[in-house]
Design a protein around this motif. Structure first.
Motif, PDB file in Angstrom:
ATOM      1  N   VAL A  11      73.810 -72.468  13.729  1.00  0.00           N
ATOM      2  CA  VAL A  11      72.515 -73.175  13.660  1.00  0.00           C
ATOM      3  C   VAL A  11      72.195 -73.524  12.208  1.00  0.00           C
ATOM      4  N   LYS A  12      72.417 -72.577  11.313  1.00  0.00           N
ATOM      5  CA  LYS A  12      72.114 -72.815   9.888  1.00  0.00           C
ATOM      6  C   LYS A  12      72.989 -73.945   9.332  1.00  0.00           C
ATOM      7  N   GLU A  13      74.234 -73.961   9.753  1.00  0.00           N
ATOM      8  CA  GLU A  13      75.128 -75.025   9.282  1.00  0.00           C
ATOM      9  C   GLU A  13      74.660 -76.377   9.808  1.00  0.00           C
ATOM     10  N   THR A  17      73.470 -79.514   7.363  1.00  0.00           N
ATOM     11  CA  THR A  17      74.224 -80.777   7.323  1.00  0.00           C
ATOM     12  C   THR A  17      73.505 -81.920   8.051  1.00  0.00           C
ATOM     13  N   ALA A  18      72.417 -81.594   8.761  1.00  0.00           N
ATOM     14  CA  ALA A  18      71.723 -82.642   9.530  1.00  0.00           C
ATOM     15  C   ALA A  18      70.994 -83.587   8.595  1.00  0.00           C
ATOM     16  N   SER A  19      71.069 -84.871   8.925  1.00  0.00           N
ATOM     17  CA  SER A  19      70.277 -85.809   8.130  1.00  0.00           C
ATOM     18  C   SER A  19      68.870 -85.840   8.723  1.00  0.00           C
ATOM     19  N   GLU A 166      62.453 -67.861  10.997  1.00  0.00           N
ATOM     20  CA  GLU A 166      62.611 -69.312  10.847  1.00  0.00           C
ATOM     21  C   GLU A 166      62.554 -69.947  12.220  1.00  0.00           C
ATOM     22  N   VAL A 167      61.898 -71.089  12.289  1.00  0.00           N
ATOM     23  CA  VAL A 167      61.850 -71.834  13.532  1.00  0.00           C
ATOM     24  C   VAL A 167      62.417 -73.226  13.258  1.00  0.00           C
ATOM     25  N   ILE A 168      63.357 -73.614  14.077  1.00  0.00           N
ATOM     26  CA  ILE A 168      64.008 -74.920  13.908  1.00  0.00           C
ATOM     27  C   ILE A 168      63.742 -75.764  15.145  1.00  0.00           C
TER      28      ILE A 168
END
Lengths: 232, 248
Positions: A11-13, A17-19, A166-168
């Motif tokens: 998830v962190k990766e 890397t997400a735009s 952390e909430v994504i």
């Protein structure tokens, strides 16, 4: 090794890397007011993850990662959203959790105890589905997914053993959310294996549906060993 | 208010409930949930609503989850909440939930248990919940309607209908405490036939609804009552709804 080390890393990766990922630290917004009550379709400004639209939800916890209280939104936030969006919500919690089963139940209850004015949220845990409606009033008052994220974090931190969270949120596209489907499935399997061990007290690995999960996650095997000792 | 519309079979409970829904849609902004608790159905037809999902469908999906291994009670409750929300059909400020039609006798009990839970779950989210109950006293007797705090008892002019209403009130009070109860006479062709109420029953009288050709026409042709123009019966129902405190 923790229960969710691999999944948290994925998830962190993804986030790194997400735009179009926007990150917010605690204190960046005033808390959103509490409120109960269903949001009906007629009064809905934005609907995320409605049945038929891709959604997923997962909660994971760790004792070793150091987390800042942070909310990340990958994709459009509410003010930029169209009427209907896909939604993924990943919650990662850092703390001291001597009993993982109690941790799961306490963390989950805190997450789903959050009630925000003008917002309706429902989940179907077995399918990892989440469905959120934002009312017209909330929309025009400037509601953001960041408000939801910090409300969740604040609720979680009512648990003494929680240090950070952390909430994504991912709303960018079904394609992006699909990249996280394996992670959500794996974390769900870990939770189900945990529930099975604690609720059913069934430790027969030969007949267990979660055998493969335990083969990968050593912490599950350790939990099984401790429970067997207690039973003996 | 959590109101159940009760009475003997055939007195017009569903028509009265549908007219109540019409009144709320036209004259109120309050959020109201209407529940068709009669497996024979009818409220959906009266309102032109064909639900894609019913409580019976919810029950089946929850059973499948449990059979697949889900045993955590909180998770099952969360799933129930999600699925029930999914089963709601919405029209502006109104939502509609149908019990559906269970396949066998045993299922009736199980879906009625879910109905009881659904009423309790949703009551806090709406300004009012109005239940179009099954005919007779069964659902009251089985505590399905235990969280209901008000009864609207629909009667025709027969003594039997009034006695059934009295039984419903008596059983309901015994099982889950005193409630507001109001009787309406329905399909009255001649108001002189209405008995001197206080001399025949201890129940409270809320009013009488005249027989109305327009209602009969809409009923026969299965036209949605939401499209019904104002008529004698609809005006009376709206007044009754106000008088019993449903419109704030």
């Amino acid at each position: 090794m923790g229960l969710f080390d691999q999944q948290i890393n994925v998830v962190k990766e993804f986030v790194d890397t997400a735009s179009g990922a926007s990150k917010y630290l605690a204190g960046s917004r005033n808390p959103w007011p509490y409120g109960e009550g269903i949001v009906l379709s007629e009064e809905t400004a934005v609907e995320l993850g409605r049945p038929g639209v891709l959604s997923m939800w997962s909660i994971m916890w760790t004792q070793k990662e150091v987390l800042q209280d942070k909310v990340t939104v990958v994709g459009p936030d509410i003010k930029d959203a169209s009427r209907s969006l896909p939604l993924a919500e990943f919650i990662i919690v850092q703390g001291k959790f001597p009993n993982h089963y109690d941790a799961f139940r306490d963390l989950r209850d805190k997450v789903f105890g959050v009630r925000l004015k003008g917002i309706s949220i429902r989940v179907q845990p077995s399918r990892k589905s989440i469905w959120c409606r934002v009312s017209n009033d909330a929309y025009h008052s400037g509601f953001s997914l960041v408000d939801l994220g910090f409300a969740i974090i604040q609720s979680l931190k009512e648990i003494d053993s929680v240090v950070g969270a952390e909430v994504i949120f991912v709303t960018s596209s079904g394609g992006d959310i699909s990249l996280l489907e394996k992670v959500a499935d794996e974390s769900r399997m870990v939770v189900e294996a945990l529930i099975k061990m604690y609720e059913e007290e069934n430790f027969d690995c030969e007949s267990c549906d979660y055998r493969e999960v335990c083969e990968v996650v050593s912490e599950l095997r350790a939990i099984r060993k401790r429970l067997l000792k207690t039973k003996a | 208010m959590i109101l159940a519309v009760c009475g003997k079979g055939g007195v017009g409970k569903t028509t009265v409930t549908a007219l109540t829904a019409r009144a709320f849609l036209r004259s109120s902004n309050e959020k109201v949930l209407f529940i068709d608790a009669d497996p024979a159905g009818g409220l959906g037809l009266a309102l032109g609503i064909n639900p894609k999902m019913t409580l019976e469908d919810v029950r089946k999906e929850l059973s499948a989850e449990i059979k697949a291994g889900s045993k955590d009670k909180v998770e099952i409750a969360l799933s129930a909440d999600y699925l029930i929300a999914r089963a709601l059909e919405e029209r502006e400020n109104l939502a509609f939930l149908s019990i559906g039609r269970p396949e066998d006798e045993g299922c009736y009990c199980r879906v009625n248990v879910l109905l009881k839970d659904a009423i309790e779950l949703l009551a806090g989210e709406f300004d009012h919940v109005i239940v179009d109950a099954e005919a007779g006293i069964e659902q009251v007797n089985r505590r399905v309607l235990s969280s209901v705090n008000s009864l609207l008892l629909v009667c025709d002019l027969s003594v039997k209908a009034l006695r059934v209403a009295e039984t419903i009130v008596r059983v309901g009070n015994r099982i889950s405490g005193e409630k507001m109860n109001k009787v309406v006479f329905n399909r009255v062709t001649d108001s002189r036939l209405i008995p001197d109420f206080s001399s025949v029953t201890s129940l409270d009288f809320a009013g009488w609804i005249p027989e109305d050709e327009e209602i009969s026409r809409f009923d026969e042709k299965a036209i949605s009552f939401f499209d019904l123009p104002d008529c004698n019966a609809s005006v009376v129902v709206e007044k009754i709804v106000r008088d019993i405190g449903l419109f704030s």
